[in-house]
Design a protein around this motif. Sequence first.
Motif, PDB file in Angstrom:
ATOM      1  N   THR A   9     -12.410  37.458  31.525  1.00  0.00           N
ATOM      2  CA  THR A   9     -13.117  38.707  31.231  1.00  0.00           C
ATOM      3  C   THR A   9     -14.504  38.662  30.383  1.00  0.00           C
ATOM      4  N   VAL A  10     -15.461  39.446  30.881  1.00  0.00           N
ATOM      5  CA  VAL A  10     -16.684  39.207  30.398  1.00  0.00           C
ATOM      6  C   VAL A  10     -17.052  40.656  29.507  1.00  0.00           C
ATOM      7  N   HIS A  11     -17.693  40.458  28.358  1.00  0.00           N
ATOM      8  CA  HIS A  11     -17.774  41.567  27.430  1.00  0.00           C
ATOM      9  C   HIS A  11     -19.513  41.406  27.019  1.00  0.00           C
ATOM     10  N   ALA A  12     -20.236  42.406  26.690  1.00  0.00           N
ATOM     11  CA  ALA A  12     -21.393  42.209  26.197  1.00  0.00           C
ATOM     12  C   ALA A  12     -21.814  43.315  25.302  1.00  0.00           C
ATOM     13  N   LEU A  13     -22.504  42.943  24.282  1.00  0.00           N
ATOM     14  CA  LEU A  13     -23.086  43.804  23.243  1.00  0.00           C
ATOM     15  C   LEU A  13     -24.500  43.628  22.762  1.00  0.00           C
ATOM     16  N   ARG A  14     -25.187  44.413  22.255  1.00  0.00           N
ATOM     17  CA  ARG A  14     -26.555  44.333  21.689  1.00  0.00           C
ATOM     18  C   ARG A  14     -26.575  44.795  20.237  1.00  0.00           C
ATOM     19  N   LEU A  15     -26.997  43.882  19.219  1.00  0.00           N
ATOM     20  CA  LEU A  15     -27.285  44.332  17.995  1.00  0.00           C
ATOM     21  C   LEU A  15     -28.322  44.545  17.724  1.00  0.00           C
ATOM     22  N   GLY A  16     -28.826  45.378  16.775  1.00  0.00           N
ATOM     23  CA  GLY A  16     -30.234  45.858  16.177  1.00  0.00           C
ATOM     24  C   GLY A  16     -30.525  45.327  14.858  1.00  0.00           C
ATOM     25  N   PRO A  17     -31.794  45.667  14.737  1.00  0.00           N
ATOM     26  CA  PRO A  17     -32.479  45.079  13.466  1.00  0.00           C
ATOM     27  C   PRO A  17     -31.492  45.467  12.121  1.00  0.00           C
ATOM     28  N   GLY A  18     -31.113  44.390  11.416  1.00  0.00           N
ATOM     29  CA  GLY A  18     -30.763  44.630  10.085  1.00  0.00           C
ATOM     30  C   GLY A  18     -29.168  44.398  10.235  1.00  0.00           C
ATOM     31  N   GLN A  19     -28.451  44.303  11.476  1.00  0.00           N
ATOM     32  CA  GLN A  19     -27.033  44.113  11.544  1.00  0.00           C
ATOM     33  C   GLN A  19     -26.810  42.664  11.414  1.00  0.00           C
ATOM     34  N   GLU A  20     -25.589  42.395  10.817  1.00  0.00           N
ATOM     35  CA  GLU A  20     -25.107  41.021  10.374  1.00  0.00           C
ATOM     36  C   GLU A  20     -24.448  40.538  11.630  1.00  0.00           C
ATOM     37  N   LEU A  21     -25.017  39.468  12.190  1.00  0.00           N
ATOM     38  CA  LEU A  21     -24.254  38.907  13.561  1.00  0.00           C
ATOM     39  C   LEU A  21     -22.917  38.434  13.408  1.00  0.00           C
ATOM     40  N   LEU A  22     -22.552  37.754  12.535  1.00  0.00           N
ATOM     41  CA  LEU A  22     -21.109  37.209  12.638  1.00  0.00           C
ATOM     42  C   LEU A  22     -20.189  38.210  12.127  1.00  0.00           C
ATOM     43  N   SER A  23     -20.323  38.919  11.465  1.00  0.00           N
ATOM     44  CA  SER A  23     -19.107  39.981  11.030  1.00  0.00           C
ATOM     45  C   SER A  23     -19.456  40.995  12.066  1.00  0.00           C
ATOM     46  N   SER A  24     -20.383  41.409  12.670  1.00  0.00           N
ATOM     47  CA  SER A  24     -20.356  42.236  13.883  1.00  0.00           C
ATOM     48  C   SER A  24     -19.691  41.769  15.181  1.00  0.00           C
ATOM     49  N   LEU A  25     -19.926  40.411  15.604  1.00  0.00           N
ATOM     50  CA  LEU A  25     -18.989  39.653  16.379  1.00  0.00           C
ATOM     51  C   LEU A  25     -17.408  39.769  16.101  1.00  0.00           C
ATOM     52  N   VAL A  26     -16.941  39.399  15.024  1.00  0.00           N
ATOM     53  CA  VAL A  26     -15.619  39.476  14.591  1.00  0.00           C
ATOM     54  C   VAL A  26     -15.139  40.922  14.581  1.00  0.00           C
ATOM     55  N   ALA A  27     -15.985  41.838  14.209  1.00  0.00           N
ATOM     56  CA  ALA A  27     -15.389  43.273  14.391  1.00  0.00           C
ATOM     57  C   ALA A  27     -15.508  43.735  15.811  1.00  0.00           C
ATOM     58  N   PHE A  28     -16.001  43.088  16.648  1.00  0.00           N
ATOM     59  CA  PHE A  28     -16.195  43.628  18.026  1.00  0.00           C
ATOM     60  C   PHE A  28     -15.034  43.068  18.591  1.00  0.00           C
ATOM     61  N   THR A  29     -14.775  41.812  18.380  1.00  0.00           N
ATOM     62  CA  THR A  29     -13.608  41.225  18.957  1.00  0.00           C
ATOM     63  C   THR A  29     -12.123  41.873  18.573  1.00  0.00           C
ATOM     64  N   GLU A  30     -12.203  42.083  17.258  1.00  0.00           N
ATOM     65  CA  GLU A  30     -11.104  42.756  16.761  1.00  0.00           C
ATOM     66  C   GLU A  30     -10.602  44.164  17.136  1.00  0.00           C
ATOM     67  N   GLU A  31     -11.923  45.052  17.266  1.00  0.00           N
ATOM     68  CA  GLU A  31     -11.831  46.361  17.908  1.00  0.00           C
ATOM     69  C   GLU A  31     -11.195  46.447  19.266  1.00  0.00           C
ATOM     70  N   ARG A  32     -11.616  45.435  20.234  1.00  0.00           N
ATOM     71  CA  ARG A  32     -11.097  45.061  21.522  1.00  0.00           C
ATOM     72  C   ARG A  32      -9.844  44.414  21.653  1.00  0.00           C
ATOM     73  N   LYS A  33      -9.248  44.163  20.654  1.00  0.00           N
ATOM     74  CA  LYS A  33      -8.168  43.095  20.668  1.00  0.00           C
ATOM     75  C   LYS A  33      -8.188  41.989  21.384  1.00  0.00           C
ATOM     76  N   LEU A  34      -9.296  41.217  21.384  1.00  0.00           N
ATOM     77  CA  LEU A  34      -9.583  40.202  22.228  1.00  0.00           C
ATOM     78  C   LEU A  34      -8.763  38.999  21.642  1.00  0.00           C
ATOM     79  N   ARG A  35      -8.004  38.336  22.409  1.00  0.00           N
ATOM     80  CA  ARG A  35      -7.262  36.902  21.794  1.00  0.00           C
ATOM     81  C   ARG A  35      -7.640  35.731  22.104  1.00  0.00           C
ATOM     82  N   ALA A  36      -8.558  35.617  22.973  1.00  0.00           N
ATOM     83  CA  ALA A  36      -9.299  34.119  23.145  1.00  0.00           C
ATOM     84  C   ALA A  36     -10.841  34.373  23.505  1.00  0.00           C
TER      85      ALA A  36
END
Length: 145
Positions: A9-36
């Motif tokens: 399954t493929v997901h995409a996101l775009r982060l903007g100026p000032g956002q922190e990449l690592l924490s944003s990616l972890v939050a994205f996967t947790e919000e969508r309950k991605l398991r792998a």
Amino acid sequence: MAAGASDLTVHALRLGPGQELLSSLVAFTEERKLRAPFIMTCVGSVTEAKLRLADATAENSRLVHLQGKFEIVSLVGTLNREAHLHICLADKEGRTFGGHVMGDLKVFTTAEVVVGEASDLKFAREMDDRTGFPELVINSRSEHA
């Protein structure tokens, strides 16, 4: 340890100026309950990065904190709660810096990220006494539903 094949399954996101990449990616996967989840591709730029260098051990984590404007030329890894990402950044002269992402990846202009998920697998991390680090454990979802 290897696991069998899996659908994708493929997901995409775009982060903007000032956002922190690592924490944003972890939050994205947790919000969508991605398991792998894993990084398929990333294009963007950052103004900061905290990286652990290749000679690190569990007892000696040598860190470098980069500041300036850097293009993301590669971002790879897995994204479970204890994400394991490696990044390569290029400065304005084209010199590259890379290592294990520890955080502080502040987006400069954008970060366009495509995240894949192995639909039939589940990623976890367990401490490996041989390496001294939490290492990837791959299970089929049917084993750990």
